[in-house]
Design a protein around this motif. Sequence first.
Motif, short mmCIF file in Angstrom:
data_model
loop_
_atom_site.label_atom_id
_atom_site.label_comp_id
_atom_site.label_asym_id
_atom_site.label_seq_id
_atom_site.Cartn_x
_atom_site.Cartn_y
_atom_site.Cartn_z
N SER A 239 0.84 -1.19 0.00
CA SER A 239 0.00 0.00 0.00
C SER A 239 0.88 1.25 0.00
O SER A 239 1.78 1.39 0.85
CB SER A 239 -0.90 0.00 1.24
N LEU A 240 0.62 2.15 -0.93
CA LEU A 240 1.41 3.38 -1.01
C LEU A 240 1.22 4.23 0.24
O LEU A 240 2.19 4.79 0.77
CB LEU A 240 1.03 4.16 -2.27
N ASN A 241 -0.02 4.35 0.72
CA ASN A 241 -0.24 5.14 1.94
C ASN A 241 0.51 4.56 3.12
O ASN A 241 1.06 5.30 3.95
CB ASN A 241 -1.74 5.21 2.26
N TRP A 242 0.52 3.26 3.21
CA TRP A 242 1.24 2.58 4.30
C TRP A 242 2.74 2.79 4.13
O TRP A 242 3.46 3.09 5.07
CB TRP A 242 0.88 1.11 4.27
N LEU A 243 3.22 2.66 2.89
CA LEU A 243 4.65 2.82 2.61
C LEU A 243 5.14 4.20 3.00
O LEU A 243 6.28 4.38 3.46
CB LEU A 243 4.88 2.56 1.12
N LYS A 244 4.28 5.21 2.83
CA LYS A 244 4.67 6.59 3.12
C LYS A 244 4.90 6.84 4.61
O LYS A 244 5.42 7.90 4.98
CB LYS A 244 3.62 7.55 2.58
N GLN A 245 4.51 5.89 5.46
CA GLN A 245 4.82 6.01 6.88
C GLN A 245 6.33 5.91 7.14
O GLN A 245 6.81 6.40 8.16
CB GLN A 245 4.12 4.92 7.69
N TYR A 246 7.05 5.28 6.21
CA TYR A 246 8.47 4.99 6.44
C TYR A 246 9.41 5.77 5.53
O TYR A 246 10.60 5.86 5.82
CB TYR A 246 8.72 3.48 6.26
N ILE A 247 8.90 6.33 4.45
CA ILE A 247 9.76 7.05 3.51
C ILE A 247 8.94 8.15 2.82
O ILE A 247 7.76 7.94 2.49
CB ILE A 247 10.38 6.09 2.46
N ASP A 248 9.56 9.29 2.60
CA ASP A 248 8.91 10.41 1.94
C ASP A 248 8.90 10.19 0.43
O ASP A 248 9.94 10.22 -0.22
CB ASP A 248 9.65 11.71 2.29
N LEU A 249 7.69 9.96 -0.11
CA LEU A 249 7.55 9.73 -1.55
C LEU A 249 6.69 10.81 -2.21
O LEU A 249 6.23 10.64 -3.34
CB LEU A 249 6.93 8.35 -1.80
#
Length: 799
Positions: free
Chosen positions: A4-14
């Motif tokens: 999930s992109l939203n989930w991924l954004k918790q760990y890295i600024d995209l």
Amino acid sequence: MLISLNWLKQYIDLDGIEISELENALTMIGQEVEKIDVKGENLEKVVTAKIVEKEMHPDSDHLTICKVDNGKEVLQIVCGAPNHKAGDKVALAQIGARLAEDFVIKKGKIRGVESSGMLCSEEELGLGSDSSGIMILPEDAPIGMPLKEYLGVNDVVFELEITPNRPDCLSHIGIARELGAYYNKEVNYPSTEINGETGEKTEDNIKVEIENSDLSKRYVARIIRNVTVKESPAWLKEKVESIGIRSINNIVDASNFVMMEMNQPNHAFDFDKIAAGKISVRSARENEKLVTLDEEERDLATDDIVISDAEKVVALGGVMGGQNSQITENTKNILLEVAHFNPINIRRTSRRLALISDSSYRFERRVDRSNAINVINRLANLIQEVAGGEILAGAVDIYPEPYARRVATLSFEKLHRFVGKVIPKEEVIRILTKLEVEVKDNGDSLTLTAPTYRDDLENEQDYFEEVIRMYGFDNIENILPRLDINPKATMDTTKLYDKVKVIASQAGLKEVINYSFVPRDAIDKIKFTKVPKENLIDLPRPITEDFATLRPTLIYSLLKNAKDNMNKNVSNIRFFEVSRTFEKGEELASEETKLAFILAGENDKTLWNAKPVPYDFYDLKGIVQEIFTKLGFKNYQIKRSAATELHPGRSADVFVGRELIGSFGEIHPDVLENFDLNKKAVLVAEFSIDLIKKYIGRKTVYEPLVKFPAVPRDFAFVVKEDVLVGDILKAIEKVDKKIEKVELFDIYRGVGVLPGMKSVAISVILRDKNKTLEEKEIVEISNKIVNKVKKDFDGILRQ
């Protein structure tokens, strides 16, 4: 693997990176994007609405006619759901809404009543799994707002194809690390420090033992008391459901969240159901059973890993928990498990029971046991956040075999030669540091220590690949390599292999293509001794036990092909394979391309053979000679074979000088027995194409037909039984230049020939290319032949 992109954004600024660019980046670094699901694409023209009137359909006992306000107008909708009433806020799919590829809302009539839209369930909108009724929104939901905007559905889910050697990427943090190295961005890890502990200790309440460290190399346990099991908060439910996991309750959802976040399977037991406060990791015992969480009773095998308490089995380790210790709404105290389990045992159990879970999928590919404490602390904190409770102090950590990190040396000279470009040292160090590799700069080389989650980084070639994929293939210019022009003609190897395949096909053989891997016992099974066992290349982590060793010969694979086909009542086996074989070299593996073929069973009946005839040595020899002739391979000698995999006395080796080119003949009876083919005729041949290539004539020389007659002469020599006929034929060929052809046409044993002797009948063709032979010359050559055989082989002319 769904990310999930939203989930991924918790760990890295995209932020600011387009979806298409992110797709390209993931593919370029080796995490191939199979599919992209943009959430909410199907919610265009779906709005929040209110049912203002409801009445029953006149021609149906379950359909209703609703007047629905969409904020602009009141529409008439026919609905078949049972769970709505006047005043409910609902999701309305208006005319033109495309809920699925082949599902577009249109104006129509249902049993004679006009309907101008559709009231939808969660499942129909792709927002959940509930299809029991339409989606009822909160009372304070506005009317006429796009549903996508109201629900905040703006996620993008990537479906990635993760290769078996990269289990660390089966998680959101794993993918964040990859993108962090590619984009040179920091990764924000979640806190793994316990937020707060009670004075009571975990170790005073639970005892853990591992009976065999081969089954589990680490087991960590924590206890949380007084939790409240309930529905997950919206954010947690949204996260797990975004990647296709069904929300169950806050404890289970937290467990799944951490697994998908950190790639570490874990388990939560109802602590009050663990007898005597004891956990044991062991092999299952005979006749043990377990009802797993899917309510199936499982018969356990002795190589299954189980978790047991003082009385019973409570979980199938690494695969699935037991129903007798599951979390329920009445659970108050929980025991958390984060462990390592043997991948081979997990794979066997999962396949045998046809029980493949997210947990087993990860354990089969290896998990990072060094990270277990961080994972269990993260899980304990998350459970406390969503379920309350008190975390007991400390953890029980049984760690019989700590992980040893892999160390390798990278040479910059070799790296630049491999890449084809000089990459600045600073950039190489940056890439490897971002990948969390520990780097020590030695000037012209680097000493590298792999992170604990990258068990696939074993040697410098592995690091070459890491550097090049993060540096970017697009950043490497297309430059033709420098070639030294050789005035001598060379044979195109690829063309040779293709030519061999064509010739083999023309000889009536069918091509097979096998994997380059065989079981570890394959070489013993076929009695193959040409490659010493210490030179075999075993895979450290084979996918299955059948793919454990790189094959040094093609014979095992062909025998298996024959066996499989015969089991399916195929009686005429004529297969060949052209492929590489492998053994250890000084630095890298030594590869050799070989041709092998097999004849087994019976040749099909023909006009001159009324019945099928079993294959024999001469069928095989004929194909060998045909292939050699068409390849232009002539100057070879055939000798009795010493190959242990072949039948002694019914096999032959092919030499050029002292160099062994290959062997052919009947398979040894012991090998046939090992394959349960002991009543079948099976013949094999295997030759090194690479060696044949050295001796193939470069030019074909054509000669005119000789106009002078040939003179045939036949001889019958009595020689000892152990004299090789092939040696006699070669000796006769060298007697005189006028000998054009020498052939064996009969071997006789019986009346008139002494025991221990044999009569060998040989036909010799004499011819002079410049004139007709005279009788005197014929007699002279015949006498030379008789004297040569007598001198070299103690043979006498049979009268």
